[in-house]
Enzyme design. Structure first.
Site, PDB file in Angstrom:
ATOM      1  NE  ARG A 285      -4.356  -1.578  -0.088  1.00 21.45           N
ATOM      2  CZ  ARG A 285      -4.664  -2.368  -0.894  1.00 21.45           C
ATOM      3  NH1 ARG A 285      -3.616  -2.637  -1.696  1.00 21.45           N
ATOM      4  NH2 ARG A 285      -5.635  -2.911  -0.737  1.00 21.45           N
TER       5      ARG A 285
ATOM      6  CG  HIS B 188      -3.587  -1.122  -7.146  1.00 22.85           C
ATOM      7  ND1 HIS B 188      -4.114  -0.276  -6.064  1.00 22.85           N
ATOM      8  CD2 HIS B 188      -3.501  -2.373  -6.767  1.00 22.85           C
ATOM      9  CE1 HIS B 188      -4.530  -1.097  -5.048  1.00 22.85           C
ATOM     10  NE2 HIS B 188      -4.199  -2.337  -5.334  1.00 22.85           N
TER      11      HIS B 188
HETATM   12  P1  NAP Z   1      -2.028 -10.653   5.696  1.00 22.35           P
HETATM   13  O1  NAP Z   1      -2.314 -12.120   5.521  1.00 22.35           O
HETATM   14  O2  NAP Z   1      -3.066 -10.132   6.588  1.00 22.35           O
HETATM   15  O3  NAP Z   1      -0.478 -10.348   6.109  1.00 22.35           O
HETATM   16  C1  NAP Z   1       0.014  -9.081   6.784  1.00 22.35           C
HETATM   17  C2  NAP Z   1       1.311  -9.199   7.090  1.00 22.35           C
HETATM   18  O4  NAP Z   1       1.781  -7.995   7.474  1.00 22.35           O
HETATM   19  C3  NAP Z   1       1.370 -10.323   8.209  1.00 22.35           C
HETATM   20  O5  NAP Z   1       2.487 -11.026   8.411  1.00 22.35           O
HETATM   21  C4  NAP Z   1       1.177  -9.375   9.520  1.00 22.35           C
HETATM   22  O6  NAP Z   1       1.885  -9.917  10.637  1.00 22.35           O
HETATM   23  C5  NAP Z   1       2.070  -8.227   8.881  1.00 22.35           C
HETATM   24  N1  NAP Z   1       1.883  -7.079   9.822  1.00 22.35           N
HETATM   25  C6  NAP Z   1       0.706  -6.412  10.085  1.00 22.35           C
HETATM   26  N2  NAP Z   1       0.913  -5.201  11.006  1.00 22.35           N
HETATM   27  C7  NAP Z   1       2.132  -5.337  11.129  1.00 22.35           C
HETATM   28  C8  NAP Z   1       2.973  -4.723  11.744  1.00 22.35           C
HETATM   29  N3  NAP Z   1       2.485  -3.362  12.682  1.00 22.35           N
HETATM   30  N4  NAP Z   1       4.321  -4.662  11.857  1.00 22.35           N
HETATM   31  C9  NAP Z   1       4.872  -6.012  11.132  1.00 22.35           C
HETATM   32  N5  NAP Z   1       4.130  -6.676  10.496  1.00 22.35           N
HETATM   33  C10 NAP Z   1       2.892  -6.415  10.410  1.00 22.35           C
HETATM   34  O7  NAP Z   1      -2.064  -9.725   4.435  1.00 22.35           O
HETATM   35  P2  NAP Z   1      -1.800 -10.392   2.830  1.00 22.35           P
HETATM   36  O8  NAP Z   1      -2.963 -10.955   2.149  1.00 22.35           O
HETATM   37  O9  NAP Z   1      -0.621 -11.012   2.803  1.00 22.35           O
HETATM   38  O10 NAP Z   1      -1.650  -8.810   1.989  1.00 22.35           O
HETATM   39  C11 NAP Z   1      -1.040  -7.818   2.298  1.00 22.35           C
HETATM   40  C12 NAP Z   1      -1.232  -6.657   1.771  1.00 22.35           C
HETATM   41  O11 NAP Z   1      -1.195  -6.833   0.476  1.00 22.35           O
HETATM   42  C13 NAP Z   1      -2.657  -6.300   1.901  1.00 22.35           C
HETATM   43  O12 NAP Z   1      -3.021  -5.940   3.068  1.00 22.35           O
HETATM   44  C14 NAP Z   1      -2.772  -5.463   0.574  1.00 22.35           C
HETATM   45  O13 NAP Z   1      -2.775  -4.064   1.275  1.00 22.35           O
HETATM   46  C15 NAP Z   1      -1.668  -5.707  -0.284  1.00 22.35           C
HETATM   47  N6  NAP Z   1      -2.130  -6.240  -1.598  1.00 22.35           N
HETATM   48  C16 NAP Z   1      -1.760  -5.352  -2.674  1.00 22.35           C
HETATM   49  C17 NAP Z   1      -2.484  -5.974  -3.856  1.00 22.35           C
HETATM   50  C18 NAP Z   1      -2.001  -5.186  -5.306  1.00 22.35           C
HETATM   51  O14 NAP Z   1      -2.208  -5.602  -6.122  1.00 22.35           O
HETATM   52  N7  NAP Z   1      -0.920  -4.305  -5.349  1.00 22.35           N
HETATM   53  C19 NAP Z   1      -3.146  -7.059  -4.162  1.00 22.35           C
HETATM   54  C20 NAP Z   1      -3.542  -7.587  -2.937  1.00 22.35           C
HETATM   55  C21 NAP Z   1      -3.121  -7.301  -2.063  1.00 22.35           C
HETATM   56  P3  NAP Z   1       1.267 -11.254  11.303  1.00 22.35           P
HETATM   57  O15 NAP Z   1       1.754 -12.234  10.567  1.00 22.35           O
HETATM   58  O16 NAP Z   1       1.969 -11.062  12.727  1.00 22.35           O
HETATM   59  O17 NAP Z   1      -0.195 -10.940  11.471  1.00 22.35           O
END
Ligand code: NAP
Length: 308
Positions: free
Chosen positions: A223, A271
């Protein structure tokens, strides 16, 4: 009869057939509708582009099922009292792995030198092996873990960072503030796959960018607000950061006058790193509805306090 309100009308064409089929495949007898009296709705399928913002009249609704992985535009909605599930879609994950591996390899191999070579320079510098190129993955969730594992399979030494301690085979896993500093120290390629929450804003800033190896590459498919734009531009100008490949921005579409467009060492992708794929996402939505109906725990529940 279970009533499923598909509250993302712009995406209806993709789901008009796939969602009823996915429900039928799981034996769920539900009707998917574009409009319904709120008090008759059992589940809401949601996307941030949806006009629906007030969830309070949906008194019977058992869950709001997001078609997007990132939930920052709905998680703080004060009218939302129903359980919220985010999207973890195998198709989306596959797309993200391809984007991340592709852009990591572009920078690792120095492909630009040969793809854009108007002077026909015979530069035979051989790139190092992946095993010599430390990569850091900020975020070890559904997407970060899959990308880290793909990079490990290519022999990159991968360090991952998450909020809570994690254990991912082949990945050096770190957490917490000290963990972030260790994870970034000496990293040559850094990928940000964190959600947007108050805690993750400006994770990459003047201080943390300075920890990376000189000339390091930043890839941000997470993001926009994860990075302090001004600090990144300053680090690019000073040579501390060699290149930034950015897929997400504070304002999207990225405004025409934003310095990222013109910067010679910034690549902007609009994006597109990973889209939810209806064929697989419909099955994820259908499985959660089946679980809701069977009173089984829902998958991919959002932790409201953590914000993701
Ligand atoms: P997820 O499964 O919720 O994983 C988020 C990760 O971030 C987890 O490892 C979490 O830690 C870590 N995290 C959250 N807050 C943190 C903090 N304060 N300090 C350190 N680590 C932290 O999410 P995901 O499915 O992997 O997706 C991640 C992000 O990718 C989404 O939220 C979205 O913004 C982005 N995204 C972008 C696209 C694009 O096309 N560009 C597409 C899809 C998603 P824990 O493991 O400890 O919970």
């Amino acid at each position: 009869m279970t009533t499923i309100l598909f509250a993302a009308p712009k995406l209806w064409d993709d789901y008009a057939k796939t969602l009823p089929k996915a429900l039928a495949d799981l034996g769920v007898t539900g009707e998917v509708v574009l409009e319904a009296a709120p008090e008759t709705v059992d589940y809401i399928v949601y996307a941030p582009s949806a006009p629906l913002q007030d969830f309070s009249p949906f008194t019977r609704c058992k869950a709001v099922l997001s078609l997007w992985a990132g939930v920052e535009r709905i998680v703080g909605n004060p009218t939302l009292t129903q359980p919220l599930c985010r999207m973890v879609d195998p198709g989306l994950t596959e797309g993200m792995v391809e984007w991340v591996v592709g852009h990591v390899l572009r920078h690792h191999l120095g492909m630009d030198r040969h793809i854009v070579n108007p002077g026909h320079v015979w530069d035979a510098t051989c790139p190092p092996l992946a095993r010599e190129r430390p990569v850091t993955m900020l975020g070890l969730g559904a997407l970060g873990t899959a990308c880290a594992q793909a990079l490990v399979a290519l022999n990159f030494p991968v360090t991952g960072w998450s909020r809570r301690p994690k254990d991912v085979a082949g990945v050096r896993c770190l957490s917490g503030g000290d963990g972030l500093r260790t994870a970034l120290s000496g990293a040559q390629i850094v990928v940000t796959l964190l959600p947007k929450t108050p805690e993750t804003e400006n994770t990459l800033n003047e201080e943390t960018l300075a920890l990376m190896a000189r000339g390091a590459v930043v890839l941000n498919p997470g993001r926009g607000p994860l990075i302090d734009d001004a600090a990144l531009l300053a680090a690019l100008d000073s040579g501390q950061i060699g290149h930034a490949t950015l897929d997400v921005f504070r304002t999207e579409p990225l405004p025409q006058n934003h310095p990222f467009w013109a910067h010679p060492r910034v690549t902007v992708t609009p994006h597109i790193a990973a889209d939810t794929r209806a064929s697989s996402a419909a099955r994820v939505i259908a499985e959660n509805i089946r679980r809701g109906q069977a009173k089984e725990p829902l998958l991919h529940l959002v932790d409201r306090r953590a914000g993701y």
